[in-house]
Design a protein around this motif. Structure first.
Motif, PDB file in Angstrom:
ATOM      1  N   LEU A 119       0.828  -1.210   0.000  1.00  0.00           N
ATOM      2  CA  LEU A 119       0.000   0.000   0.000  1.00  0.00           C
ATOM      3  C   LEU A 119       0.862   1.260   0.000  1.00  0.00           C
ATOM      4  O   LEU A 119       0.539   2.241  -0.672  1.00  0.00           O
ATOM      5  CB  LEU A 119      -0.954  -0.006   1.191  1.00  0.00           C
ATOM      6  CG  LEU A 119      -2.054  -1.062   1.129  1.00  0.00           C
ATOM      7  CD1 LEU A 119      -2.831  -1.091   2.442  1.00  0.00           C
ATOM      8  CD2 LEU A 119      -2.979  -0.824  -0.048  1.00  0.00           C
ATOM      9  N   GLN A 120       1.957   1.241   0.750  1.00  0.00           N
ATOM     10  CA  GLN A 120       2.876   2.383   0.744  1.00  0.00           C
ATOM     11  C   GLN A 120       3.430   2.612  -0.663  1.00  0.00           C
ATOM     12  O   GLN A 120       3.574   3.741  -1.107  1.00  0.00           O
ATOM     13  CB  GLN A 120       4.036   2.151   1.712  1.00  0.00           C
ATOM     14  CG  GLN A 120       3.696   2.345   3.162  1.00  0.00           C
ATOM     15  CD  GLN A 120       3.517   3.795   3.506  1.00  0.00           C
ATOM     16  OE1 GLN A 120       2.393   4.237   3.725  1.00  0.00           O
ATOM     17  NE2 GLN A 120       4.590   4.544   3.549  1.00  0.00           N
ATOM     18  N   ALA A 121       3.723   1.507  -1.364  1.00  0.00           N
ATOM     19  CA  ALA A 121       4.249   1.618  -2.730  1.00  0.00           C
ATOM     20  C   ALA A 121       3.169   2.107  -3.690  1.00  0.00           C
ATOM     21  O   ALA A 121       3.408   2.998  -4.506  1.00  0.00           O
ATOM     22  CB  ALA A 121       4.789   0.275  -3.196  1.00  0.00           C
ATOM     23  N   ASP A 122       1.965   1.534  -3.589  1.00  0.00           N
ATOM     24  CA  ASP A 122       0.895   1.858  -4.539  1.00  0.00           C
ATOM     25  C   ASP A 122       0.296   3.243  -4.320  1.00  0.00           C
ATOM     26  O   ASP A 122      -0.007   3.952  -5.271  1.00  0.00           O
ATOM     27  CB  ASP A 122      -0.231   0.820  -4.452  1.00  0.00           C
ATOM     28  CG  ASP A 122       0.198  -0.535  -4.985  1.00  0.00           C
ATOM     29  OD1 ASP A 122       1.284  -0.621  -5.587  1.00  0.00           O
ATOM     30  OD2 ASP A 122      -0.551  -1.502  -4.782  1.00  0.00           O
ATOM     31  N   LEU A 123       0.107   3.630  -3.072  1.00  0.00           N
ATOM     32  CA  LEU A 123      -0.609   4.866  -2.778  1.00  0.00           C
ATOM     33  C   LEU A 123       0.304   6.069  -2.565  1.00  0.00           C
ATOM     34  O   LEU A 123      -0.100   7.201  -2.844  1.00  0.00           O
ATOM     35  CB  LEU A 123      -1.504   4.677  -1.549  1.00  0.00           C
ATOM     36  CG  LEU A 123      -2.541   3.561  -1.671  1.00  0.00           C
ATOM     37  CD1 LEU A 123      -3.296   3.389  -0.360  1.00  0.00           C
ATOM     38  CD2 LEU A 123      -3.503   3.840  -2.811  1.00  0.00           C
ATOM     39  N   ALA A 124       1.514   5.841  -2.083  1.00  0.00           N
ATOM     40  CA  ALA A 124       2.398   6.962  -1.779  1.00  0.00           C
ATOM     41  C   ALA A 124       3.715   6.910  -2.550  1.00  0.00           C
ATOM     42  O   ALA A 124       4.526   7.810  -2.431  1.00  0.00           O
ATOM     43  CB  ALA A 124       2.695   6.997  -0.281  1.00  0.00           C
ATOM     44  N   ASN A 125       3.910   5.846  -3.323  1.00  0.00           N
ATOM     45  CA  ASN A 125       5.157   5.642  -4.063  1.00  0.00           C
ATOM     46  C   ASN A 125       6.368   5.647  -3.124  1.00  0.00           C
ATOM     47  O   ASN A 125       7.443   6.097  -3.495  1.00  0.00           O
ATOM     48  CB  ASN A 125       5.321   6.685  -5.176  1.00  0.00           C
ATOM     49  CG  ASN A 125       6.299   6.222  -6.233  1.00  0.00           C
ATOM     50  OD1 ASN A 125       6.501   5.023  -6.420  1.00  0.00           O
ATOM     51  ND2 ASN A 125       6.934   7.170  -6.911  1.00  0.00           N
ATOM     52  N   GLN A 126       6.164   5.175  -1.877  1.00  0.00           N
ATOM     53  CA  GLN A 126       7.236   5.117  -0.893  1.00  0.00           C
ATOM     54  C   GLN A 126       7.173   3.788  -0.131  1.00  0.00           C
ATOM     55  O   GLN A 126       6.786   3.755   1.035  1.00  0.00           O
ATOM     56  CB  GLN A 126       7.138   6.272   0.096  1.00  0.00           C
ATOM     57  CG  GLN A 126       7.344   7.628  -0.522  1.00  0.00           C
ATOM     58  CD  GLN A 126       7.214   8.732   0.513  1.00  0.00           C
ATOM     59  OE1 GLN A 126       6.596   8.578   1.547  1.00  0.00           O
ATOM     60  NE2 GLN A 126       7.832   9.855   0.208  1.00  0.00           N
ATOM     61  N   PRO A 127       7.536   2.684  -0.779  1.00  0.00           N
ATOM     62  CA  PRO A 127       7.503   1.405  -0.061  1.00  0.00           C
ATOM     63  C   PRO A 127       8.574   1.387   1.024  1.00  0.00           C
ATOM     64  O   PRO A 127       9.516   2.176   0.999  1.00  0.00           O
ATOM     65  CB  PRO A 127       7.816   0.381  -1.151  1.00  0.00           C
ATOM     66  CG  PRO A 127       8.648   1.145  -2.130  1.00  0.00           C
ATOM     67  CD  PRO A 127       8.087   2.550  -2.113  1.00  0.00           C
TER      68      PRO A 127
END
Length: 188
Positions: A92-100
């Motif tokens: 979710l961090q990768a998909d929604l904030a581009n910060q995995p």
């Protein structure tokens, strides 16, 4: 709890519980050239990305020594749920904030064995009593079965939807140790 869920549910629910990526967060195995490693089903051409060995639940289901940290570790009662939640959070961090958390994130959780338990578990393994050695460890450094017997003796056996009073929880605590290591070998 996992055993009860597996035995009482549908085959689809059991399969989802056994899948380390049932909540998402799959990170494919990538070789040195950046190509994803895949499994090809013979005769069909059906291709699936190959899961990384370090993401398999079997890694958390055995007693082992962590030579790097100098501790013995055992299966922890919540690890199979917690790892799925962390992988989903990473997705979710990768998909929604581009910060995995990391493109190669690997999260595993264990119970650190108290020194007095290590020798008894080594003995159980030497004597072929694997089932005794691989029981999950609960919140108190003892097996979940031992924990449940202790609660029953203390009159603290709760049904689903029940729990301790707020007064009983006022002095409750938990602790954890965290070890993180980057791809480059940096450690904390």
């Amino acid at each position: 709890a996992l055993g009860a869920a597996l035995s009482g549910g549908s085959p689809e629910a059991a399969q989802a519980l056994m899948d380390p990526f049932s909540l998402g967060g799959f990170i494919p195995q990538v070789d040195r050239n950046g190509v994803k490693e895949v499994d090809v089903q013979m005769g069909t051409g059906f291709v699936t990305a190959k899961p990384r060995a370090e993401d398999q639940d079997s890694n958390m289901a055995r007693v082992s020594e962590d030579a790097k940290l100098g501790v013995w570790r055992a299966p922890y009662v919540n690890s199979f749920f917690d790892t799925r939640l962390v992988r989903r959070s990473n997705m979710l961090q990768a998909d929604l904030a581009n910060q995995p958390y990391g493109a190669t994130l690997n999260f595993m959780e264990y119970a650190m064995l108290p020194p007095e338990k290590v020798n008894s578990l080594k003995q159980a393994l030497r004597e072929g009593r694997d089932a005794e050695a691989f029981r999950p460890i609960g919140q108190y450094g003892i097996t979940v079965d031992e924990e449940q017997r202790l609660f029953k003796l203390q009159g603290k056996e709760f049904r689903q939807g029940e729990g301790p009073s707020v007064e009983d929880m006022s002095d409750a605590w938990t602790g954890f140790f965290l070890h993180a290591e980057s791809v480059n070998g940096n450690q904390e």
